[in-house]
Structures are given as structure tokens and as C-alpha cells.
Design a protein around this motif. Sequence first.
Motif, short mmCIF file in Angstrom:
data_model
loop_
_atom_site.label_atom_id
_atom_site.label_comp_id
_atom_site.label_asym_id
_atom_site.label_seq_id
_atom_site.Cartn_x
_atom_site.Cartn_y
_atom_site.Cartn_z
N UNK A 1 0.81 -1.21 0.00
CA UNK A 1 0.00 0.00 0.00
C UNK A 1 0.85 1.28 0.00
N UNK A 2 2.18 1.11 0.00
CA UNK A 2 3.09 2.26 0.01
C UNK A 2 3.51 2.56 -1.43
N UNK A 3 2.89 3.56 -2.06
CA UNK A 3 3.14 3.86 -3.46
C UNK A 3 4.58 4.30 -3.70
N UNK A 4 5.14 5.08 -2.77
CA UNK A 4 6.52 5.56 -2.94
C UNK A 4 7.50 4.41 -2.94
N UNK A 5 7.32 3.51 -1.98
CA UNK A 5 8.22 2.36 -1.86
C UNK A 5 8.12 1.44 -3.07
N UNK A 6 6.89 1.20 -3.52
CA UNK A 6 6.68 0.29 -4.65
C UNK A 6 7.26 0.86 -5.94
N UNK A 7 6.99 2.13 -6.23
CA UNK A 7 7.50 2.71 -7.47
C UNK A 7 9.02 2.85 -7.43
N UNK A 8 9.58 3.11 -6.24
CA UNK A 8 11.04 3.20 -6.13
C UNK A 8 11.69 1.86 -6.45
N UNK A 9 11.06 0.75 -6.03
CA UNK A 9 11.61 -0.57 -6.35
C UNK A 9 11.53 -0.84 -7.85
N UNK A 10 10.41 -0.46 -8.48
CA UNK A 10 10.28 -0.66 -9.93
C UNK A 10 11.37 0.11 -10.67
N UNK A 11 11.64 1.34 -10.24
CA UNK A 11 12.71 2.14 -10.86
C UNK A 11 14.07 1.49 -10.64
N UNK A 12 14.33 1.04 -9.42
CA UNK A 12 15.62 0.44 -9.09
C UNK A 12 15.90 -0.81 -9.91
N UNK A 13 14.90 -1.68 -10.01
CA UNK A 13 15.07 -2.93 -10.76
C UNK A 13 15.30 -2.64 -12.24
N UNK A 14 14.54 -1.71 -12.79
CA UNK A 14 14.69 -1.38 -14.22
C UNK A 14 16.06 -0.76 -14.50
N UNK A 15 16.53 0.11 -13.61
CA UNK A 15 17.82 0.77 -13.81
C UNK A 15 18.97 -0.24 -13.70
N UNK A 16 18.85 -1.21 -12.78
CA UNK A 16 19.88 -2.24 -12.68
C UNK A 16 19.98 -3.04 -13.97
N UNK A 17 18.82 -3.40 -14.53
CA UNK A 17 18.81 -4.19 -15.76
C UNK A 17 19.37 -3.39 -16.93
N UNK A 18 18.95 -2.12 -17.04
CA UNK A 18 19.38 -1.30 -18.17
C UNK A 18 20.87 -0.99 -18.12
N UNK B 1 4.88 3.09 -17.03
CA UNK B 1 4.62 2.36 -18.28
C UNK B 1 5.41 2.97 -19.43
N UNK B 2 5.34 4.28 -19.58
CA UNK B 2 6.00 4.95 -20.70
C UNK B 2 7.51 4.80 -20.65
N UNK B 3 8.06 4.70 -19.44
CA UNK B 3 9.51 4.52 -19.30
C UNK B 3 9.90 3.05 -19.37
N UNK B 4 8.96 2.18 -19.67
CA UNK B 4 9.21 0.73 -19.78
C UNK B 4 9.75 0.16 -18.48
N UNK B 5 9.26 0.69 -17.35
CA UNK B 5 9.67 0.19 -16.04
C UNK B 5 8.85 -1.01 -15.60
N UNK B 6 7.63 -1.13 -16.10
CA UNK B 6 6.76 -2.23 -15.71
C UNK B 6 6.16 -2.89 -16.94
N UNK B 7 5.82 -4.17 -16.79
CA UNK B 7 5.26 -4.95 -17.89
C UNK B 7 3.74 -4.91 -17.88
N UNK B 8 3.15 -5.08 -16.72
CA UNK B 8 1.70 -5.04 -16.56
C UNK B 8 1.38 -4.36 -15.22
N UNK B 9 0.14 -3.92 -15.06
CA UNK B 9 -0.30 -3.42 -13.76
C UNK B 9 -1.64 -4.05 -13.42
N UNK B 10 -1.85 -4.28 -12.13
CA UNK B 10 -3.11 -4.81 -11.62
C UNK B 10 -3.55 -3.87 -10.50
N UNK B 11 -4.69 -3.25 -10.67
CA UNK B 11 -5.14 -2.25 -9.71
C UNK B 11 -5.68 -2.92 -8.45
N UNK B 12 -5.16 -2.55 -7.27
CA UNK B 12 -5.71 -3.11 -6.04
C UNK B 12 -7.05 -2.44 -5.70
#
Length: 587
Positions: free
Chosen positions: A167-184, A216-227
Amino acid sequence: MQAASQMVTRERRFPLHVPVLVRPRLPACWSVNLSRSGIGLVANASSGATVPAEGDEIAVEFPLPDAEPVSARGTVCWRADSRSDGHTIVSLGVRFVEYAEDGQLRLTRYLHQHRQRAIVAFCPAGERHLVRQALEPELELDFCESSTEVVQKLDRGDVAALAICGHDAERASALAEQVAERAASGESGGPGQPRDLAARVVYCANAPAARLLRLFNADRIFRSVEPPFSAGDLREAVMAACAEHGVRTEQQRAGLALERALLRHTHPAVRKSAAATSAVGWESPAGKRALDLVRIAAPHPVAVLLQGETGVGKEVLARMLHDQGANRSGPFVAQDCGAIAESLLESELFGHVKGAFTGAWTDHPGLFVLADSGTIFLDEIENTSTHFQTRLLRVIETGQVRPVGASQVRSVRVRLVAASNRDLAAEVKAGRFRADLFYRLNSFTIEVAPLRERREDILPLAHHFLRHFNEALGRSVAGFDAEAADLLVRADWPGNVRELRNAVERAILLSLPGNAITPAELPAAIAPEAGAPAGSSLREQLESLERGILKSALERANGVIRRAARDLGADPVTLARRARKLGLLRG
């Protein structure tokens, strides 16, 4: 019903992205995929390292997630070179020929028990039951409470999807950014295109619409599921991510294979190298008979079927058919039909158009088009399905290729040479191979005898490999003594020419510079009583065996104790002490 019974079970490949130790050494070498028979590798060759060529033998050691590392020797089946950010990236397909200790058992157990793996990050305890209900038992799940734990799990190398919950949007989006940047950035390790090998991110956490759109536009995530999400919604998104990850990984390998086919057969040095060695090892009556049949068939555009055991030299004869044929100025393209998944074999051979399936980002011409006006060699053709055999028969009969997803056909003029390790007539009777394709291929069959029936070829081949490995390994071994040569000629060689090549390479590594190879340097299967003097004690025999092992390890490590110890899995201090006692080190 009959068609279903004729389907051939194909070997499955599993995505795996872990560091691999290769000898001869390749810097920054990582695995791409893994199967029971081989491994796909990608490495950075910009440092001037000696890169194995197709047909060369190499040693590999790689970790299995949650298991001990596997050490094996293999043959390079294919190689493709490319450039990325100023670096030379080398991709290799390696087929295993020998395992150390129980490596094959551990590999088989890992693959048999393998399930695609997904990480679930920041999932509240009260929602875990729903997640398990949605994704188990199809997927192996790892629940992580921190970003650090997620990164550690991703480094396993076999994670297909990452579901970010909470439920923590900041924490979740920060992880998505971190994982994508590591891969790139390649921080996750390995050269080439790491994003193609990275876990696909499914975003299941709270987030403002604007932030979700930006991800999505930055290709950080593949799909989203709304809680709050249902088990069905979560399952659909995560399973789609896992499927896309697997297909994209295999597509990268297929794309590299296509590039390899084009580069391999248009580079003049490759054709010269193949022609220079093709005449070695065909001096026996059975060998000369095979050459005679090649000379008869070569000038004519008839399809040729080569039948014989693994390692007897069928590709060598296929190259001879090409080099002596009317289409010798065209490309020679080879494909092992047992080395690629059924779902991609048609795409690799017949091509595909952009958008034909997930991961088809661009058009690919296919190997038949690349081989136009030349020769295509299809090895292990017995491993194809009846559906594929139907398409292949149509291409042979019409000379027209229709890429996957295309509406137009393309005409090609290709000489087909096929090879099989099995008796295709027996495969037809068993319902595993189409009779009409067999009769089309069977118009000119060349039976290639095993090495045990071509004993006159053994010593010429052994001396050829001796010259090759002396040059490749920087050694100066003088030849074979009379007893070693006699043992080579009398051996049965169940692995044929490939096994002989392995034995000569091993013997060169164990021999002193300037000396001839003796029975002591030959494998135990060939010279079981070599290496120990008559009447020697058990202790003397064990010391002789130990001396040979340590000597070989030190030579491979260029005398560096720690490197040799790592190679053998031994303590460096203990290894140095034993080497000194056995007279292999001074001081």
C-alpha cells in the motif's frame, strides 16, 4: 489421433542468467539458457581474450540456484559476434559432452524439479493466501520484505517475474525504478542485452494514475493490476509476464543464431578453414567409400541424407558436398534441429515478419533465405515434429518459403543436406517420421561408418588434432610413442572423432613440452593399466594419478596455485604442499 502419436518430444530450455567460469577464460561470461544437453553463453571479448570457435571444446562451471555448481566439458555448436556500446559481445551455444563427478545428476534433478520463479515484494501478510491461490503450484514463489532482499533473489538468475504489491506507493515505485535501472545499466551482471533477460515487473501496488503512466511509458513495468485485485487478475498478469520472459529470452538466442548463420557463411576465412581440414580422416576403405559417394552426388542438386553415429563427421561431408557442388560460391548454412525449441524452429528456418508473435520486433528472413543459391545442412533432422516435416517437405518440393505470419512466399534455390543419428527408415516404421519426407530425402543416402570401422583414419586424425592443439594451447608435444599409437588404433571410440579429439587434447595438457604422448597421458578407458609400473604399490599408483591431476591443473592455471586450487575445489595451501612433495613445484 495418428498425428498426435507421431509428435516428437523436444528438449525444453530454461532461462538462466548466472556467471559462468569458462576455460579458456572469457571475461564477463554469463549464461542465457540451460537444458539437459547444453548451455547458451554470452561474454565480453573486448579485452583480447581468445574466443572459442565453432567445433572447439571448452570447460564450463556454473552455479545452479539452491544447488552446488556444475562443471562440464562441451563443444561450441555455434558462435555469433556483435557490437554493443563499443564492446565486442560473443554469444556461444555449448553442447555438453562430459560432466565432472555427479554434475549430470544434479543438473537433471534441477531441471526436472524446475518451475518458473516469481518474486512477490511487499505483500501484506493478509494477502499472501490470495497470491498463493493465484500462482501456486505453477510458479515457485519468493516473498520479500525489502528491496535488498528482492535484489538478492533476482541475482539467482532464474526469476521470470516480479510482482510488486503493498500500500506504500513511494516504496513500490522506487523498487520498480531500481530494478529497471539495474537491468538497463547491466549492474545485475553480464554483457549483451540484460533487459531482455531481466524479470518482468507486474505492478500490483497503489499508485497515482500519473505515476503509473510514467512507469509504463519509461518501460519500467510490464503489466499493472489495480488493487484490490482478484486471484484471477493477478494470475493472468503474472503468468503473461512469465511467458513473455521465456519467449523473449529464447528469441534473443534465435536472433543471435540468425546473425551467426549470416556472418559465419559469408566470411572467407570460415570457408577456407573448413576446406583445409575436410580431407583429414578419410583414408580407410569406409572413409574412401563415403568420399566417393560425395564426389558422385556433389555436382547434382539432389538432396542428400547422411546417416551415422554422433561425432563421425557428417557436417564435414556436408561441407564437402557444398564445396564440390555447383553452388559452391553460395553460402553454407547449418542448423542443428535438436538445438532449438519446436515453437521457434519454423521461425529460425523459414523466417517471420514483425509482429508475428510476442517478441517478433523485426522481420527475420530465416535460414533458407540466407542459404539462397547455396547449401543448407539440417543436422539431427529426426528431432523434428511431423508438423514441421510437412512444411519442410513443401519447401523442398516447391522451392517456396512462407515466413511465419506472412501472406507472401519467397522463392529460394537451396541444396538440402540432412543428417540423422538414427535409422530414419526405422523412425518411419515407428510413426515418428513422415514417410513422404523420408523418401524425398532418401534419394541419395550416404552411410558414415563409425571410427571403430575406420581404424586407418585414427592416427591421421590424432596427428591432425595434435597439431591443432599444440598451436591453440601453445604446447610443443612431439607426437605419440609406439605403445600410445597402438592403443589409439585398437580403441573402440564410442564417441567417434569427437571422443578422439577430446583424448588428444587431454593428453597434450598432461604431457611435458618436447615429449611424446605415452599411454600414461591417455584416458583410462583407452589405457586402463597405463601410468603405473608393473608391481608398483597402491600408494605409488595413487601418487602417479595425483601427480597427473595436479600437473594438468597447474598447467591450465599457468602455474598460479590459487587458480589451480579453485579449479580443483581444493585448499591452496594443501595443494601447494602436495605439489611440492610430488616434485611439481620448487621451494
